[in-house]
Design a protein around this motif. Sequence first.
Motif, mmCIF file in Angstrom:
data_model
loop_
_atom_site.group_PDB
_atom_site.id
_atom_site.type_symbol
_atom_site.label_atom_id
_atom_site.label_comp_id
_atom_site.label_asym_id
_atom_site.label_seq_id
_atom_site.Cartn_x
_atom_site.Cartn_y
_atom_site.Cartn_z
ATOM 1 N N LEU A 69 14.330 -20.926 -47.158
ATOM 2 C CA LEU A 69 14.592 -19.746 -46.332
ATOM 3 C C LEU A 69 13.423 -18.768 -46.391
ATOM 4 C CD1 LEU A 69 18.356 -19.277 -47.208
ATOM 5 C CD2 LEU A 69 17.447 -19.753 -44.920
ATOM 6 N N ILE A 79 16.877 -26.671 -44.720
ATOM 7 C CA ILE A 79 17.963 -25.699 -44.565
ATOM 8 C C ILE A 79 19.186 -26.367 -43.940
ATOM 9 C CG2 ILE A 79 18.648 -23.603 -43.302
ATOM 10 C CD1 ILE A 79 15.655 -22.693 -43.748
ATOM 11 N N VAL A 100 22.451 -14.181 -46.572
ATOM 12 C CA VAL A 100 21.087 -14.579 -46.210
ATOM 13 C C VAL A 100 20.307 -13.341 -45.765
ATOM 14 C CG1 VAL A 100 19.687 -15.893 -44.559
ATOM 15 C CG2 VAL A 100 21.694 -16.962 -45.605
ATOM 16 N N CYS A 138 17.310 -24.057 -51.298
ATOM 17 C CA CYS A 138 17.660 -23.228 -50.142
ATOM 18 C C CYS A 138 16.886 -21.916 -50.165
ATOM 19 C CB CYS A 138 19.161 -22.936 -50.119
ATOM 20 S SG CYS A 138 20.166 -24.359 -49.646
ATOM 21 N N CYS A 153 22.260 -24.588 -46.090
ATOM 22 C CA CYS A 153 21.901 -23.363 -46.805
ATOM 23 C C CYS A 153 22.559 -22.114 -46.216
ATOM 24 C CB CYS A 153 20.386 -23.188 -46.820
ATOM 25 S SG CYS A 153 19.515 -24.498 -47.699
ATOM 26 N N GLU A 154 22.452 -21.949 -44.906
ATOM 27 C CA GLU A 154 23.004 -20.742 -44.292
ATOM 28 C C GLU A 154 24.525 -20.734 -44.376
ATOM 29 O OE1 GLU A 154 20.931 -21.105 -40.580
ATOM 30 O OE2 GLU A 154 19.370 -19.719 -41.223
ATOM 31 N N THR A 155 25.138 -21.910 -44.316
ATOM 32 C CA THR A 155 26.589 -22.003 -44.419
ATOM 33 C C THR A 155 27.043 -21.734 -45.848
ATOM 34 O OG1 THR A 155 26.589 -23.639 -42.652
ATOM 35 C CG2 THR A 155 28.573 -23.495 -43.992
ATOM 36 N N LEU A 195 25.822 -16.004 -43.677
ATOM 37 C CA LEU A 195 24.791 -15.237 -42.992
ATOM 38 C C LEU A 195 24.609 -13.816 -43.538
ATOM 39 C CD1 LEU A 195 22.604 -15.278 -40.876
ATOM 40 C CD2 LEU A 195 24.312 -14.615 -39.174
#
Length: 115
Positions: A75, A30, A44, A71, A35-37, A41
């Motif tokens: 996750l 991640i 996600v 990703c 991935c989160e960027t 958020l």
Amino acid sequence: MASLHVYSVLVILFLTCGAVMATKENDQIIRENNCETKMGLPYVVEASTSIFVTGSISNKCCGKLVLGKVCHSALVNRTLENPLFKDISAATIIAKSIQTWNNCLALIDSPSLSA
């Protein structure tokens, strides 16, 4: 009898280390893939809610989700490792995860959205 006890301890130690390594591996995937960027958020959270609760996901979130299968998988796997989800069947979650992924791919590839 003592060897059985030692064997049991080694098995438990192996399983525990494997779980810790899996968590670190997913976190590393991640982090390395941002991935989160990349997804953001809110997306996600929406994708997770879709997989774990509602089954529905917005078109915009689908567009973010299909940015990367790596990703998506990392996750979902990280979430499955969370003790909060211990009562949920992993097979069910994985099936819902695949269904969400496939639905998003179909939506993104839809000619009506391309026009």
